[in-house]
Design a protein around this motif. Sequence first.
Motif, PDB file in Angstrom:
ATOM      1  N   ARG A 176       0.870  -1.176   0.000  1.00 59.16           N
ATOM      2  CA  ARG A 176       0.000   0.000   0.000  1.00 59.16           C
ATOM      3  C   ARG A 176       0.909   1.228   0.000  1.00 59.16           C
ATOM      4  O   ARG A 176       1.153   1.830   1.031  1.00 59.16           O
ATOM      5  N   HIS A 192       1.200   1.733   8.318  1.00 55.54           N
ATOM      6  CA  HIS A 192       0.039   2.226   7.581  1.00 55.54           C
ATOM      7  C   HIS A 192      -1.015   2.666   8.577  1.00 55.54           C
ATOM      8  O   HIS A 192      -1.452   1.872   9.411  1.00 55.54           O
ATOM      9  N   PHE A 194      -4.752   4.526   8.993  1.00 60.88           N
ATOM     10  CA  PHE A 194      -5.967   4.924   8.288  1.00 60.88           C
ATOM     11  C   PHE A 194      -6.419   6.299   8.781  1.00 60.88           C
ATOM     12  O   PHE A 194      -6.959   6.436   9.885  1.00 60.88           O
ATOM     13  N   ASP A 236     -10.164  -1.607   0.225  1.00 60.49           N
ATOM     14  CA  ASP A 236      -9.384  -0.925   1.250  1.00 60.49           C
ATOM     15  C   ASP A 236     -10.079   0.370   1.646  1.00 60.49           C
ATOM     16  O   ASP A 236     -10.914   0.893   0.903  1.00 60.49           O
ATOM     17  N   TYR A 240      -4.547   5.943   3.160  1.00 56.64           N
ATOM     18  CA  TYR A 240      -3.604   5.545   4.200  1.00 56.64           C
ATOM     19  C   TYR A 240      -2.509   6.601   4.308  1.00 56.64           C
ATOM     20  O   TYR A 240      -2.045   7.129   3.298  1.00 56.64           O
TER      21      TYR A 240
END
Length: 263
Positions: A176, A192, A194, A236, A240
């Motif tokens: 990602r 990562h 969010f 997803d 991110y």
Amino acid sequence: MIAQFVVQKTHNRATIYALDEHPRGHSQGTSYISNLTVVASLSGPHVEHADWAVWCMNEFLCGGPSRSGPTDENLHFLRSKLPRPVWQSVATFLHGLAPIEPGSFDEERGQVVRDIRHFSTGAMEDLARIMESAFDLDLGLRIANAQCGCQIEWIATVRTSTGTYRNDRTTWSGERRTWTLPPHVELVETCHLFEDIYGALEIALAGSSKGRRVRIHLARPYYVPFVDDDGPDDPDPDHYWVVDIFDAPVPDRFTETGSTREL
């Protein structure tokens, strides 16, 4: 880098060009030097296919990891409509395109991603405001720490988009990210988060305080639906914050010649 394909038409002739862009950096803003390269020309009744040809070529250009050769369904259809020499010129040019760098294209919008402006600051509250603004305005953002004299600053680059990564099961690499890792540097940790700006800053500041090279960027998936026996795959989250910490010292912002170093 080829940024897009364009067409110039008259009543009986159409010429397809590739727009090749090279960034010309400045202290705060970024401008681009552009060159046009002739890809192919159409004449007579084939002129009516020029716009469709350019659309197909631009779709292929922004096609993420699927860009492996002119085998796209639209290009197969286009092949049946173009004269053989014209198709050969188009196919040869597309096949010779360089691999896509992560974050260089926004596949969802079908656009090349460009740098807009550069900022430098030593204050975390300034970085938080920049990150919040980029997120709210749906812009891309890349941040890196750099040694500037006796102190460490954070260099922020605002971009037209985050760029996209694919997360469908057939082509997703498992990463990602929309910022290529620097060569010859060992990656210690990637986090990562969010939509957690302050969490990302806390991790980045902790890594930087240890004298490590740190980068932050915003990544967004281009979700390709995939359905299996258990039903559709879940996409997803929208964005991110990606924090990379490297086993390397904080780089100097400027080279020995005084030019700005690529971070």
